[in-house]
Design an enzyme around this catalytic site. Structure first.
Site, short mmCIF file in Angstrom:
data_model
loop_
_atom_site.label_atom_id
_atom_site.label_comp_id
_atom_site.label_asym_id
_atom_site.label_seq_id
_atom_site.Cartn_x
_atom_site.Cartn_y
_atom_site.Cartn_z
N ASN A 13 -26.84 30.07 -53.12
CA ASN A 13 -25.77 30.93 -52.59
C ASN A 13 -25.41 31.95 -53.67
OD1 ASN A 13 -23.54 32.11 -51.50
ND2 ASN A 13 -22.23 30.30 -51.64
N TRP A 14 -25.87 33.17 -53.47
CA TRP A 14 -25.64 34.20 -54.50
C TRP A 14 -24.28 34.87 -54.38
CZ3 TRP A 14 -31.10 36.92 -54.05
CH2 TRP A 14 -32.06 36.07 -54.60
N LYS A 15 -23.52 34.54 -53.35
CA LYS A 15 -22.18 35.12 -53.18
C LYS A 15 -22.26 36.65 -53.29
CE LYS A 15 -20.42 30.74 -54.72
NZ LYS A 15 -19.31 29.96 -55.23
N HIS A 99 -18.01 28.65 -45.49
CA HIS A 99 -17.92 28.40 -46.94
C HIS A 99 -16.44 28.43 -47.35
CE1 HIS A 99 -18.14 29.02 -51.24
NE2 HIS A 99 -19.35 28.46 -51.18
N GLU A 101 -14.92 29.76 -49.68
CA GLU A 101 -14.39 31.09 -50.06
C GLU A 101 -14.08 31.92 -48.82
OE1 GLU A 101 -17.55 31.97 -52.79
OE2 GLU A 101 -16.78 30.42 -54.13
N GLU A 171 -18.90 20.45 -49.94
CA GLU A 171 -18.56 21.17 -51.16
C GLU A 171 -17.09 20.95 -51.49
OE1 GLU A 171 -21.54 24.51 -52.00
OE2 GLU A 171 -19.96 25.35 -50.78
N GLY A 177 -17.66 26.28 -58.79
CA GLY A 177 -17.50 27.26 -59.86
C GLY A 177 -16.65 26.78 -61.01
N SER A 217 -20.94 23.10 -58.55
CA SER A 217 -21.40 22.99 -59.95
C SER A 217 -22.70 22.18 -60.09
CB SER A 217 -20.29 22.41 -60.83
OG SER A 217 -19.18 23.28 -60.85
N GLY A 238 -24.44 27.55 -56.33
CA GLY A 238 -23.88 28.88 -56.56
C GLY A 238 -24.33 29.43 -57.90
N GLY A 239 -23.48 29.30 -58.90
CA GLY A 239 -23.71 29.91 -60.22
C GLY A 239 -25.10 29.67 -60.80
P1 PGA Z 1 -21.18 26.61 -57.68
O1 PGA Z 1 -20.95 27.16 -56.17
O2 PGA Z 1 -22.55 25.96 -57.71
O3 PGA Z 1 -21.09 27.84 -58.54
O4 PGA Z 1 -20.10 25.63 -57.95
C1 PGA Z 1 -21.37 26.42 -55.06
C2 PGA Z 1 -21.01 27.16 -53.79
O5 PGA Z 1 -19.94 27.79 -53.75
O6 PGA Z 1 -21.76 27.13 -52.80
#
Ligand code: PGA
Length: 256
Positions: A13-15, A99, A101, A171, A177, A217, A238-239
């Site tokens: 997930n590159w956001k 998601h 966010e 999640e 994050g 994470s 994500g990250g």
């Molecule tokens: P993260 O994000 O790996 O940076 O914690 C995961 C996500 O939001 O899908």
């Protein structure tokens, strides 16, 4: 390791990161680094402007491409939105839905998640529905109730006969994050709650075949310990998915 009937799925997930050029150079660098892991399905989730470029860069490779969100309607006067037909037309195969966010900053609710899930299934897109509790809810011992509610509303009115592609991503919001990963025990327990709710809302057969990913994470060094558990069928990253070497390591460690 996930059950033999549930192929491991690792999604990036590159956001709101990477231009089309950056997304293409990631994809070109990642393909040889990742090698071939026939037992793992790899999905990249770029931003809307990079979707078509990543589909093209990943052509002739089993990598699949997901949108990070979509509207549930085919078309209409909804400025700024993207429809499932538009995604399908450019070769997108998967879609993230709900998601945290989107829930936190863009008014996504369990009800809109349900509408989007129905639409994704109707259009043959593989839905990855995200659920998870906030820290205050975990500390107040509400995790099971929150997960059951999110999953049951998401699945309301879904025809079990058409639900097979469904993927759920657990999640925990406190782990996204933050560098604070859920322990394998915490993740496993949450996945069992989610699987039990799928059995109740749809059927025990679907509960057994639905893939449940962990997200929050995930890094190369914790991917193996999470993905080796029976009820964890992959990861939403994500990250650590923004760098091709790091994401390739996560794929390799999950396949091991
Ligand atoms: P993260 O994000 O790996 O940076 O914690 C995961 C996500 O939001 O899908």
């Amino acid at each position: 390791m996930s059950s033999p009937t549930r192929k491991t799925l690792i999604a990036a997930n590159w956001k709101m990161y990477k231009t089309p050029a950056e997304s293409v150079s990631f994809t070109r660098a990642f393909i040889p680094l990742a090698g071939r892991h026939p037992n793992v399905e790899v999905v990249l989730c770029p931003s809307p402007t990079s979707l078509a470029a990543v589909v093209e860069a990943a052509a002739n490779n089993p990598i699949r491409v997901a949108a990070q969100d979509m509207h549930w309607l085919d078309q209409g006067a909804y400025t700024g939105e993207t429809s499932p037909l538009m995604l399908k037309a450019i070769g997108v195969t998967h879609v993230l839905i709900g998601h945290s966010e989107r829930r936190q900053y863009f008014n996504e609710t369990d009800t809109t998640v349900n509408l989007k899930l129905k639409s994704a299934l109707a259009h043959g897109l593989v839905p990855i529905v995200c659920v998870g509790e906030h820290l205050a809810q975990r500390e107040a011992n509400q995790t099971a109730d929150v997960l059951k509610l999110q999953v049951s509303v998401a699945l309301e009115g879904i025809d079990p006969a058409a639900a097979h592609p469904l993927v759920i991503a657990y999640e925990p919001v406190w782990a996204i994050g933050t560098g604070r990963t859920a322990t394998p025990e915490i993740a496993d327990e949450a996945h069992k709650i989610i699987r039990a709710q799928i059995a109740q809302s749809l059927s025990s057969q679907l509960a057994a075949s639905t893939r449940i990913l962990y997200g929050g994470s995930v890094k190369p060094d914790n991917a193996a310990s999470l993905c080796c558990l029976d009820d964890i069928d992959g990861a939403l990253v994500g990250g650590a998915s923004l760098d091709p070497t790091s994401f390739a390591q996560i794929v390799a460690n999950s396949a091991a």
